[in-house]
Write an enzyme that holds these catalytic residues in place. Structure first.
Site, PDB file in Angstrom:
ATOM      1  N   SER A  69       0.840  -1.196   0.000  1.00 50.56           N
ATOM      2  CA  SER A  69       0.000   0.000   0.000  1.00 50.56           C
ATOM      3  C   SER A  69       0.875   1.246   0.000  1.00 50.56           C
ATOM      4  O   SER A  69       2.102   1.171  -0.108  1.00 50.56           O
ATOM      5  CB  SER A  69      -0.915   0.005   1.226  1.00 50.56           C
ATOM      6  OG  SER A  69      -0.139   0.105   2.409  1.00 50.56           O
ATOM      7  N   LYS A  70       0.222   2.410   0.149  1.00 53.51           N
ATOM      8  CA  LYS A  70       0.926   3.693   0.085  1.00 53.51           C
ATOM      9  C   LYS A  70       2.061   3.792   1.099  1.00 53.51           C
ATOM     10  O   LYS A  70       3.091   4.399   0.835  1.00 53.51           O
ATOM     11  CB  LYS A  70      -0.056   4.848   0.316  1.00 53.51           C
ATOM     12  CG  LYS A  70      -1.013   5.079  -0.835  1.00 53.51           C
ATOM     13  CD  LYS A  70      -1.950   6.240  -0.527  1.00 53.51           C
ATOM     14  CE  LYS A  70      -2.940   6.459  -1.665  1.00 53.51           C
ATOM     15  NZ  LYS A  70      -3.871   7.561  -1.362  1.00 53.51           N
ATOM     16  N   ARG A  71       1.848   3.184   2.260  1.00 53.24           N
ATOM     17  CA  ARG A  71       2.872   3.332   3.308  1.00 53.24           C
ATOM     18  C   ARG A  71       4.190   2.642   2.939  1.00 53.24           C
ATOM     19  O   ARG A  71       5.218   2.876   3.569  1.00 53.24           O
ATOM     20  CB  ARG A  71       2.355   2.796   4.641  1.00 53.24           C
ATOM     21  CG  ARG A  71       2.210   1.295   4.718  1.00 53.24           C
ATOM     22  CD  ARG A  71       1.757   0.853   6.106  1.00 53.24           C
ATOM     23  NE  ARG A  71       1.600  -0.566   6.200  1.00 53.24           N
ATOM     24  CZ  ARG A  71       0.555  -1.247   5.771  1.00 53.24           C
ATOM     25  NH1 ARG A  71      -0.445  -0.593   5.204  1.00 53.24           N
ATOM     26  NH2 ARG A  71       0.482  -2.559   5.886  1.00 53.24           N
TER      27      ARG A  71
END
Length: 463
Positions: A243-245
């Site tokens: 994901s974005k993290r």
């Protein structure tokens, strides 16, 4: 049979790594068999689909070099075809009109939840022999529902996961056209795969639950079924869903970060497929080797260090002129002064061994393209009274020495021997005066690239 594969992203977001891997495998399978690779944009979700996301998908495919043979086809441009098929299904009795409002359907589901049953549509408007349907209400625009089989099972042999069976009782009569007439996702996908004669569908395993619905629709249409393969998700380094993290989300962030497409392709190829212990291979080798038997059913874990290692390999293999074309815009933004400086391609050829990205390479090369500004304290530390005479002697030799790396190295050794010094005692102040920094590649290679005039001018200024 001619192999026909497709990559069919929904433009509700950017092309991410999982999508790029799906595209790569579908492309490679078609290429392996001399088949056809089709690009299809599934844009029926009008609320979430955007032109920017469509362009990002096209840009990502172009950067990766995954050229399609047919398409891109857009579902929104195929509405007439979908309506034609829905009309034929209504006439054949494999679909029917349903006048239940969304509120009524939700009430059905609530009743089933209360009974501990799976929430679903209860078949109120499903026509059956001897069944009395409710009176058609006024002012309600009906949806069209697919008449899913009530009994039996849907079974397919997934090329990744093996045999999968889902009972038809688990599937309700899904809506294939909304009240406004627009067709729904699973219906459009089934019709597209039928019309485009798709033989193999490779996609993420988040689509497993869609597959039995699409199989039943295809069977109702009398269509030949493709083979299905559902690829496991890609996990982040921490074992959680990517994901974005975890950093870059869009594939197009990777060229911005200085990654080469061949490194990304090589890396993605190994995220769920293997050919023995081979780690580094060209796309020609990959398409020759690629098969469905060696796809893994377990989730792959994204490893940024491995990607960086591969990128370093491909940077070292790259033509220096190509690297110059990629690095120059980055360096221009940093204020690089190219006039009177060494050729950029030659500099990058010297610097590329130790850099993992084009951005790192551009940053490392800047020492050749800016005026040196050595730290005064460092100069005082390294340019001592003991070294100054040797540096002056070296400058004298530089007036006439052949300007080549071997000759410069030999001249430096002569000066060191004559003055009883060790290499770092001369090389460190030389680096500071010529480049402004202590860390550089081999000093003789650096001097050769800068050229006689620049090197002499900077040493004389320092002395």
């Amino acid at each position: 049979m001619t192999v026909r594969t497709r990559f069919a992203p929904s433009p509700t977001g950017y092309l991410h790594l999982g999508g790029a891997r799906t595209a790569l495998y579908s492309w490679a399978y078609a290429r392996h068999f001399g088949g056809t690779f089709i690009l299809r944009i599934e844009d029926t979700d009008l609320e979430r689909s955007t032109p920017e996301a469509v362009q990002a998908i096209l840009d990502g495919m172009k950067w990766l070099g995954l050229e399609h043979d047919e398409g891109p086809f857009y579902q929104m441009q195929r509405m007439d075809r979908y309506r034609e098929v829905i009309k034929s299904m209504l006439e054949a009795g494999t679909a029917y009109l349903c006048y239940c409002t969304p509120e009524e359907v939700e009430a059905m589901r609530e009743r089933m939840r209360a009974l501990g049953e799976k929430p679903r549509y209860d078949g109120t408007w499903r026509p059956e022999e001897g069944k009395q349907l409710p009176p058609v209400p006024e002012g309600v625009k009906p949806v069209v529902r697919f008449k899913n089989p009530l009994d039996g099972e849907v079974t397919w042999t997934d090329v990744v996961k093996g045999p999968i069976t889902i009972g038809n009782k688990e599937l309700d009569d899904l809506i294939i056209a909304r009240g406004d007439g627009t067709p729904t996702y699973n219906f459009c996908v089934a019709v597209d795969d039928w019309d485009m004669k798709i033989t193999h569908v490779l996609r993420g395993d988040d689509h497993v639950n869609n597959t039995p619905r699409q199989i039943n629709i295809l069977r109702a249409l009398g269509a030949e079924l493709p083979q299905y393969g559902h690829l496991p998700m890609i996990l982040g380094p921490d074992g959680q869903k990517l994901s974005k993290r975890h950093g870059a989300v869009s594939v197009m962030q990777y060229p911005e970060q200085g990654f080469l497409p061949e490194a990304m392709l090589n890396y993605l190829a190994r995220l769920g497929w293997s050919h023995g212990d081979d780690e580094i291979f060209s796309m020609a080798q990959f398409t020759e080797w690629f098969n469905l038997e060696h796809l893994t059913a377990s989730a792959a874990q994204f490893n940024p260090e491995k990607l960086a290692w591969l990128n370093n390999h491909y940077i070292k293999q790259s033509d220096n002129e190509r690297l110059a074309g990629l690095a120059r815009p980055i360096m221009e933004r940093e204020g690089a002064q190219f006039e009177g400086a060494p050729p950029l391609a030659a500099v990058l050829g010297l610097m590329k061994e130790r850099t993992n990205t084009i951005n790192e390479l551009a940053d490392a090369a800047m020492l050749f393209f800016r005026t040196p500004n050595p730290d005064a304290a460092l100069l005082a530390q390294h340019l001592t009274d003991a070294v100054r005479p040797a540096l002056a002697q070296f400058a004298e030799k530089l007036q006439t020495v052949e300007w080549s790396k071997p000759a410069l190295s030999a001249a430096m050794k002569e000066v060191l021997a004559a003055n009883g010094l060790k290499m770092p005692q001369l090389a460190m102040p030389l680096r500071l005066l010529v480049t402004g920094q202590l860390q550089t590649p081999a000093i003789d290679a650096v001097l050769e690239l800068f050229g006689r005039e620049t090197v002499l001018a900077r040493i004389q200024k320092g002395l």
